[in-house]
Write an enzyme that holds these catalytic residues in place. Structure first.
Site, PDB file in Angstrom:
ATOM      1  CE1 TYR A 112      -3.213   2.900   0.333  1.00 37.69           C
ATOM      2  CE2 TYR A 112      -2.855   2.919   2.696  1.00 37.69           C
ATOM      3  CZ  TYR A 112      -3.448   3.466   1.569  1.00 37.69           C
ATOM      4  OH  TYR A 112      -4.247   4.575   1.682  1.00 37.69           O
ATOM      5  CG  ASP A 157      -4.044   2.081  -3.452  1.00 37.14           C
ATOM      6  OD1 ASP A 157      -3.588   2.624  -4.483  1.00 37.14           O
ATOM      7  OD2 ASP A 157      -4.705   2.703  -2.603  1.00 37.14           O
ATOM      8  CG  HIS A 261      -9.117   2.010  -4.410  1.00 36.84           C
ATOM      9  ND1 HIS A 261      -7.954   2.144  -5.138  1.00 36.84           N
ATOM     10  CD2 HIS A 261      -9.081   2.980  -3.458  1.00 36.84           C
ATOM     11  CE1 HIS A 261      -7.252   3.151  -4.656  1.00 36.84           C
ATOM     12  NE2 HIS A 261      -7.900   3.674  -3.642  1.00 36.84           N
TER      13      HIS A 261
END
Length: 270
Positions: A112, A157, A261
């Site tokens: 992340y 992500d 998302h």
């Protein structure tokens, strides 16, 4: 053997546990990697996640921010975490699959990357400086540890839309965090130097526009479709030949109280 791997910034796993259940029941991936779980380890809804058919779960988290988890149908032979940029802020977790027949020995890294704030200037925005430092550390890790020397997958992500058709308007977003040249160059250089293959663009090359994130600020996100491809799945060369399919489950963005998302899912033939 087919192996399906999904990645999803869930934006609070406890708040959206019902959406996790729905996605898993509809798509049934073998592995689901979550980012932004936003809970400490002792608050993770472990029993619920396991009850969805994923008995093997690893998680590193903290209260209210960040957090990464991996849910799996298969057991792990190893698990590890990296503290990036000298911070204990729960932005990486990795597993190596074990006792999964053809999938045994595959290592999965779940990242992340920091979002970077609103101002793309590291001199006045510490969050953007942190993001650039994080990407630089990922690059150094790739050079030193050579994670693609064996069968490996990197997901997450990554908070960068690297290519022109990874955003709704390349020209209008060149000075917007996530698509600035300094970020896109950094991400592509670390990917290429380490030998990662961008699974999405390998199977669905440009000029197709592909997005995985749509802002909450858009009053009608679906009609405007001003998205960005911030969520990625990369594979090592050893797995490249097995790439069969990859897609974004866009429908989840329209569910009630959604994450901004949408999940990305890859299918491998092993």
């Amino acid at each position: 053997m087919k192996l399906t791997v999904s990645t999803w910034n869930i934006n609070s796993v406890r708040l959206r546990i019902d959406q996790v259940e729905r996605f898993l029941s509809e798509r049934r991936p073998d592995i689901l990697c979550l980012q932004e779980t936003k809970c400490p380890n002792d608050k993770l809804p472990l029993k619920e996640l396991q009850a969805f058919g994923y008995p093997f779960v690893v998680h590193i988290g903290q209260k209210g921010y960040n957090g990464v988890a991996i849910l799996s149908r298969f057991p792990f032979s190893e698990t590890s975490v990296m503290e990036m940029c000298g911070r204990q802020d729960a932005r990486h977790i990795a597993v190596t699959l074990g006792q999964a027949k053809a999938a045994t020995g595959i290592t999965i890294h779940n990242f992340y990357v920091p979002a970077g704030g609103d101002i793309p200037d590291p001199e006045i925005n510490e969050k953007f400086r942190h993001k650039l430092d994080f990407l630089a550390e990922m690059r150094a890790w790739g050079a030193k540890m050579k994670p693609t020397s064996g069968p490996a997958i990197l997901v997450g992500d990554l908070n960068v839309a690297p290519l022109e058709n990874d955003v709704w308007s390349h020209k209008q977003l060149l000075d917007v965090v996530s698509h600035t040249p300094v970020e896109t160059t950094a991400l592509e250089e670390l990917r290429q130097e380490a030998g990662w293959i961008d699974a999405m663009r390998h199977l669905r090359p440009e000029p197709e526009k592909i997005f995985s994130w749509w802002s909450y600020r858009s009053p009608d996100w679906a009609a405007a479709n001003k998205g960005r491809r911030l969520d990625h799945i990369w594979v090592s060369d050893a797995l490249k030949g097995g790439l069969r399919a990859i897609d974004v489950t866009r429908d989840t963005r329209g569910w009630e109280r959604p994450s901004d998302h949408a999940p990305v899912t890859m299918e491998l033939e092993l």
